[in-house]
Structures are given as C-alpha cells and as structure tokens.
Motif scaffolding. Structure first.
Motif, PDB file in Angstrom:
ATOM      1  N   THR A  37      66.888  14.358  27.595  1.00 47.69           N
ATOM      2  CA  THR A  37      66.480  13.905  26.261  1.00 47.69           C
ATOM      3  C   THR A  37      65.269  12.983  26.280  1.00 47.69           C
ATOM      4  O   THR A  37      64.672  12.724  25.232  1.00 47.69           O
ATOM      5  CB  THR A  37      67.648  13.190  25.558  1.00 47.69           C
ATOM      6  OG1 THR A  37      68.157  12.161  26.425  1.00 47.69           O
ATOM      7  CG2 THR A  37      68.759  14.171  25.213  1.00 47.69           C
ATOM      8  N   GLY A  38      64.905  12.472  27.452  1.00 45.86           N
ATOM      9  CA  GLY A  38      63.746  11.581  27.497  1.00 45.86           C
ATOM     10  C   GLY A  38      63.283  11.316  28.916  1.00 45.86           C
ATOM     11  O   GLY A  38      64.101  11.241  29.838  1.00 45.86           O
ATOM     12  N   ILE A  39      61.974  11.193  29.088  1.00 50.31           N
ATOM     13  CA  ILE A  39      61.376  10.826  30.378  1.00 50.31           C
ATOM     14  C   ILE A  39      60.225   9.872  30.091  1.00 50.31           C
ATOM     15  O   ILE A  39      59.382  10.149  29.231  1.00 50.31           O
ATOM     16  CB  ILE A  39      60.809  12.048  31.132  1.00 50.31           C
ATOM     17  CG1 ILE A  39      61.858  13.145  31.309  1.00 50.31           C
ATOM     18  CG2 ILE A  39      60.242  11.622  32.489  1.00 50.31           C
ATOM     19  CD1 ILE A  39      61.283  14.448  31.870  1.00 50.31           C
ATOM     20  N   LEU A  40      60.199   8.753  30.788  1.00 46.25           N
ATOM     21  CA  LEU A  40      59.032   7.878  30.699  1.00 46.25           C
ATOM     22  C   LEU A  40      58.746   7.260  32.059  1.00 46.25           C
ATOM     23  O   LEU A  40      59.583   7.258  32.956  1.00 46.25           O
ATOM     24  CB  LEU A  40      59.202   6.800  29.625  1.00 46.25           C
ATOM     25  CG  LEU A  40      60.337   5.781  29.673  1.00 46.25           C
ATOM     26  CD1 LEU A  40      60.200   4.760  30.796  1.00 46.25           C
ATOM     27  CD2 LEU A  40      60.401   5.026  28.344  1.00 46.25           C
ATOM     28  N   ALA A  41      57.534   6.753  32.189  1.00 48.40           N
ATOM     29  CA  ALA A  41      57.128   6.047  33.403  1.00 48.40           C
ATOM     30  C   ALA A  41      57.220   4.550  33.165  1.00 48.40           C
ATOM     31  O   ALA A  41      56.820   4.054  32.106  1.00 48.40           O
ATOM     32  CB  ALA A  41      55.700   6.429  33.781  1.00 48.40           C
ATOM     33  N   LYS A  42      57.764   3.828  34.150  1.00 45.22           N
ATOM     34  CA  LYS A  42      57.833   2.366  34.112  1.00 45.22           C
ATOM     35  C   LYS A  42      56.823   1.833  35.123  1.00 45.22           C
ATOM     36  O   LYS A  42      56.999   2.021  36.332  1.00 45.22           O
ATOM     37  CB  LYS A  42      59.239   1.883  34.465  1.00 45.22           C
ATOM     38  CG  LYS A  42      60.336   2.377  33.525  1.00 45.22           C
ATOM     39  CD  LYS A  42      61.706   1.901  34.001  1.00 45.22           C
ATOM     40  CE  LYS A  42      62.078   2.560  35.311  1.00 45.22           C
ATOM     41  NZ  LYS A  42      63.284   1.989  35.940  1.00 45.22           N
ATOM     42  N   VAL A  43      55.787   1.193  34.623  1.00 45.01           N
ATOM     43  CA  VAL A  43      54.711   0.698  35.476  1.00 45.01           C
ATOM     44  C   VAL A  43      54.939  -0.782  35.757  1.00 45.01           C
ATOM     45  O   VAL A  43      55.139  -1.577  34.830  1.00 45.01           O
ATOM     46  CB  VAL A  43      53.336   0.900  34.807  1.00 45.01           C
ATOM     47  CG1 VAL A  43      52.214   0.504  35.764  1.00 45.01           C
ATOM     48  CG2 VAL A  43      53.162   2.347  34.350  1.00 45.01           C
ATOM     49  N   ALA A  44      54.927  -1.155  37.032  1.00 44.22           N
ATOM     50  CA  ALA A  44      55.175  -2.547  37.414  1.00 44.22           C
ATOM     51  C   ALA A  44      54.104  -3.469  36.847  1.00 44.22           C
ATOM     52  O   ALA A  44      52.939  -3.089  36.700  1.00 44.22           O
ATOM     53  CB  ALA A  44      55.213  -2.672  38.936  1.00 44.22           C
ATOM     54  N   GLY A  45      54.516  -4.690  36.539  1.00 47.33           N
ATOM     55  CA  GLY A  45      53.564  -5.699  36.104  1.00 47.33           C
ATOM     56  C   GLY A  45      52.715  -6.192  37.264  1.00 47.33           C
ATOM     57  O   GLY A  45      53.006  -5.922  38.437  1.00 47.33           O
ATOM     58  N   SER A  46      51.682  -6.922  36.964  1.00 48.97           N
ATOM     59  CA  SER A  46      50.758  -7.422  37.979  1.00 48.97           C
ATOM     60  C   SER A  46      51.488  -8.279  39.018  1.00 48.97           C
ATOM     61  O   SER A  46      52.227  -9.200  38.670  1.00 48.97           O
ATOM     62  CB  SER A  46      49.660  -8.256  37.310  1.00 48.97           C
ATOM     63  OG  SER A  46      48.785  -8.793  38.268  1.00 48.97           O
ATOM     64  N   GLY A  47      51.303  -7.940  40.299  1.00 48.10           N
ATOM     65  CA  GLY A  47      51.889  -8.717  41.383  1.00 48.10           C
ATOM     66  C   GLY A  47      53.303  -8.334  41.743  1.00 48.10           C
ATOM     67  O   GLY A  47      53.864  -8.858  42.708  1.00 48.10           O
ATOM     68  N   PHE A  48      53.925  -7.412  40.999  1.00 50.60           N
ATOM     69  CA  PHE A  48      55.303  -7.007  41.253  1.00 50.60           C
ATOM     70  C   PHE A  48      55.343  -5.633  41.919  1.00 50.60           C
ATOM     71  O   PHE A  48      54.461  -4.802  41.701  1.00 50.60           O
ATOM     72  CB  PHE A  48      56.096  -6.922  39.945  1.00 50.60           C
ATOM     73  CG  PHE A  48      56.513  -8.251  39.373  1.00 50.60           C
ATOM     74  CD1 PHE A  48      57.781  -8.757  39.605  1.00 50.60           C
ATOM     75  CD2 PHE A  48      55.634  -8.996  38.599  1.00 50.60           C
ATOM     76  CE1 PHE A  48      58.175  -9.977  39.069  1.00 50.60           C
ATOM     77  CE2 PHE A  48      56.009 -10.215  38.059  1.00 50.60           C
ATOM     78  CZ  PHE A  48      57.284 -10.711  38.295  1.00 50.60           C
ATOM     79  N   PHE A  49      56.392  -5.391  42.708  1.00 46.85           N
ATOM     80  CA  PHE A  49      56.634  -4.033  43.185  1.00 46.85           C
ATOM     81  C   PHE A  49      57.768  -3.390  42.401  1.00 46.85           C
ATOM     82  O   PHE A  49      57.868  -2.170  42.332  1.00 46.85           O
ATOM     83  CB  PHE A  49      56.949  -4.011  44.691  1.00 46.85           C
ATOM     84  CG  PHE A  49      58.376  -4.362  45.023  1.00 46.85           C
ATOM     85  CD1 PHE A  49      59.340  -3.376  45.151  1.00 46.85           C
ATOM     86  CD2 PHE A  49      58.759  -5.682  45.198  1.00 46.85           C
ATOM     87  CE1 PHE A  49      60.660  -3.697  45.445  1.00 46.85           C
ATOM     88  CE2 PHE A  49      60.072  -6.011  45.492  1.00 46.85           C
ATOM     89  CZ  PHE A  49      61.024  -5.015  45.612  1.00 46.85           C
ATOM     90  N   ILE A  50      58.660  -4.214  41.790  1.00 49.43           N
ATOM     91  CA  ILE A  50      59.726  -3.643  40.974  1.00 49.43           C
ATOM     92  C   ILE A  50      59.131  -3.172  39.653  1.00 49.43           C
ATOM     93  O   ILE A  50      58.185  -3.761  39.130  1.00 49.43           O
ATOM     94  CB  ILE A  50      60.881  -4.640  40.718  1.00 49.43           C
ATOM     95  CG1 ILE A  50      60.379  -5.893  39.989  1.00 49.43           C
ATOM     96  CG2 ILE A  50      61.600  -4.993  41.998  1.00 49.43           C
ATOM     97  CD1 ILE A  50      61.493  -6.753  39.451  1.00 49.43           C
ATOM     98  N   THR A  51      59.706  -2.102  39.124  1.00 50.02           N
ATOM     99  CA  THR A  51      59.138  -1.485  37.929  1.00 50.02           C
ATOM    100  C   THR A  51      59.927  -1.808  36.671  1.00 50.02           C
ATOM    101  O   THR A  51      59.595  -1.291  35.605  1.00 50.02           O
ATOM    102  CB  THR A  51      59.081   0.041  38.107  1.00 50.02           C
ATOM    103  OG1 THR A  51      60.410   0.523  38.362  1.00 50.02           O
ATOM    104  CG2 THR A  51      58.171   0.420  39.265  1.00 50.02           C
ATOM    105  N   ASN A  52      60.967  -2.636  36.787  1.00 52.42           N
ATOM    106  CA  ASN A  52      61.689  -3.021  35.579  1.00 52.42           C
ATOM    107  C   ASN A  52      60.715  -3.665  34.598  1.00 52.42           C
ATOM    108  O   ASN A  52      60.049  -4.654  34.921  1.00 52.42           O
ATOM    109  CB  ASN A  52      62.822  -3.985  35.918  1.00 52.42           C
ATOM    110  CG  ASN A  52      63.572  -4.433  34.682  1.00 52.42           C
ATOM    111  OD1 ASN A  52      63.191  -5.400  34.034  1.00 52.42           O
ATOM    112  ND2 ASN A  52      64.617  -3.713  34.336  1.00 52.42           N
ATOM    113  N   ILE A  53      60.615  -3.098  33.418  1.00 52.55           N
ATOM    114  CA  ILE A  53      59.577  -3.495  32.470  1.00 52.55           C
ATOM    115  C   ILE A  53      59.752  -4.940  32.019  1.00 52.55           C
ATOM    116  O   ILE A  53      58.781  -5.696  31.897  1.00 52.55           O
ATOM    117  CB  ILE A  53      59.578  -2.538  31.258  1.00 52.55           C
ATOM    118  CG1 ILE A  53      59.204  -1.124  31.710  1.00 52.55           C
ATOM    119  CG2 ILE A  53      58.600  -3.020  30.188  1.00 52.55           C
ATOM    120  CD1 ILE A  53      59.403  -0.070  30.635  1.00 52.55           C
TER     121      ILE A  53
END
Length: 244
Positions: free
Chosen positions: A131-147
């Motif tokens: 039902t849905g697909i999106l990309a989670k892009v990491a914030g600056s300086g982070f490796f985790i992608t949790n928005i």
C-alpha cells in the motif's frame, strides 16, 4: 504460546524461506564471538536492540584497517583501537538483548544514506497488498534513517532512486524487487503471527540490490503524511481501519 515479537525471532522465521535467504543480512544475537566474527567477515556491522524502534540505541561499526574501528552512534563518532575494546564500548552502550547484523553499504542521496519503509496490508478475507513505499533519508551527520530521530526527510521511491548513488539498477527493476520481497516476507510471517499491517524496512545497496532489514507489526504510518502527495497515506489508513 504466542511467538516472540523480537527482531531476532522474526529474522529466524524469514531465514526459513529459500526465496528470502539471499536478501537477509547475516544477523545474530550480539555476543563477543558474534560481534567479532561478523565484523571480521563483513568489515561493517550494525548493532541494535532486539526490541524497540525509532533508531534508538543503534550503532554502526566499520573496520578502518590496522585494527582501527569507527563507531557511529547517533551523531556521535569515535575511533577505537583494537577489536576487543570496540566490542567492550558497544557492550557498554547496549541495554538488554542486542543483535549484531551484517552492515549494508546503503545507497546515498547527497552523501546521506537512505532506506525504505514498505507498507504491506490486507483487509479481512482479502489478499496482501503493497500500500505504500517511501525512502527515509538520514539527517546530516547521522547514519540512522529514522526521520524523527535524525531530522531526516521522506521522499517518494522514484525520486530517491533517481537522485541516489545506485550504479546498476533502474527504478522499475528496484520497484519489482521491493514488491516481490515484501509479499514473500508477509507470506512467511503470517504462518507464525496474526497480522494485517506490516511495515518492512528495506535497504538498497550501491549496486541496486534490495535487502530486508526488519519487519515491524506496529509501524509508524505518519511517515507517509510527510509526502506532498497524500494518496499512499490515505490508502494505508483505509486498509488499517478496514482490517480491524
């Protein structure tokens, strides 16, 4: 007795599928032996809680050669000399049961890694649907992608693939991989759990291969509300309330 909802248990169930094995990163309960073995073998690992979400407590360790290891923990980065001291540092941060997982060299957008949230759902007496697909892009300086945790951003899949450092795969090929793996994942997990909504975290490496990182049974659906086009968010919520 109900099956454990922990990440390691779900990973073991998925590993029973011959169709999924090659798309699952090597994952073990974190011990000194598994930590050292996986890091020596792959040169990059992620250690994370077996339960919990949101990127909290997740660390990435990368071998830099000459027995030096880079540890990335939130925005914190540290270089440690020696494999045993590196394990001891990771262990000092670990609270409860932790996993050690083969690290995936995720594709990046403007130098920032991203992964995917894939929603797979079904209503009563109906078939599973992506039902849905999106990309989670990491914030600056982070490796985790949790928005939320990394102050990153959400992008539509097509936009992410077009902007990413992926060398060998087209959007259509990647999209097909995602749909196939997502449906195979829920077909396997439904053998062990009563589920109707699953959020699967997937990664795309720099060669365009899609990996299954983990599956969540209570995924954050509001990620999709961050997209300009709300079509997927409305579909997800329609399935969510229609499955109860």
């Amino acid at each position: 007795m109900a099956n454990s909802l922990g990440k390691l248990t779900k990973h073991k169930f998925l590993m029973m599928s011959k169709d999924l094995v090659s798309s699952l990163p090597h994952t073990q309960k974190m011990t000194k032996e598994s930590f050292c073995s996986l890091l020596n073998r792959y040169g990059r690992i992620v250690v994370k809680p077996s339960s919990g979400s949101g990127g909290v407590g997740v660390m990435q360790i990368i071998s830099m050669g000459k027995r030096r290891y880079a540890v990335h923990y939130g925005k914190y980065q540290k270089t440690i000399q020696g494999l045993l001291p590196t394990y001891q540092f990771a262990q000092s941060k670990a609270k409860g049961l932790y996993l050690a997982q083969q690290g995936i060299k995720l594709a990046k957008i403007n130098g920032r890694p991203f992964d995917l949230r894939v929603m797979v759902q079904r209503k009563r007496n109906s078939e599973w649907v992506v039902t849905g697909i999106l990309a989670k892009v990491a914030g600056s300086g982070f490796f985790i992608t949790n928005i939320v945790e990394s102050k990153g951003k959400a992008l539509p899949l097509r936009t992410a693939v077009q902007q990413a450092s992926i060398r060998r795969a087209s959007y259509d090929k990647i999209n097909q991989q995602i749909h196939r793996l997502a449906l195979q994942t829920v077909y396997r997990l439904q053998k062990y759990y009563r589920i109707r909504t699953v959020g699967i975290d997937m990664g795309i490496d720099e060669q365009g291969k899609v990996w299954i990182i983990e599956a969540n049974f209570s995924p954050d659906k509001t990620y999709f509300r961050r997209l300009k086009d709300k079509t997927m968010y409305r579909r997800i919520m329609s399935y969510y309330y229609g499955s109860r």
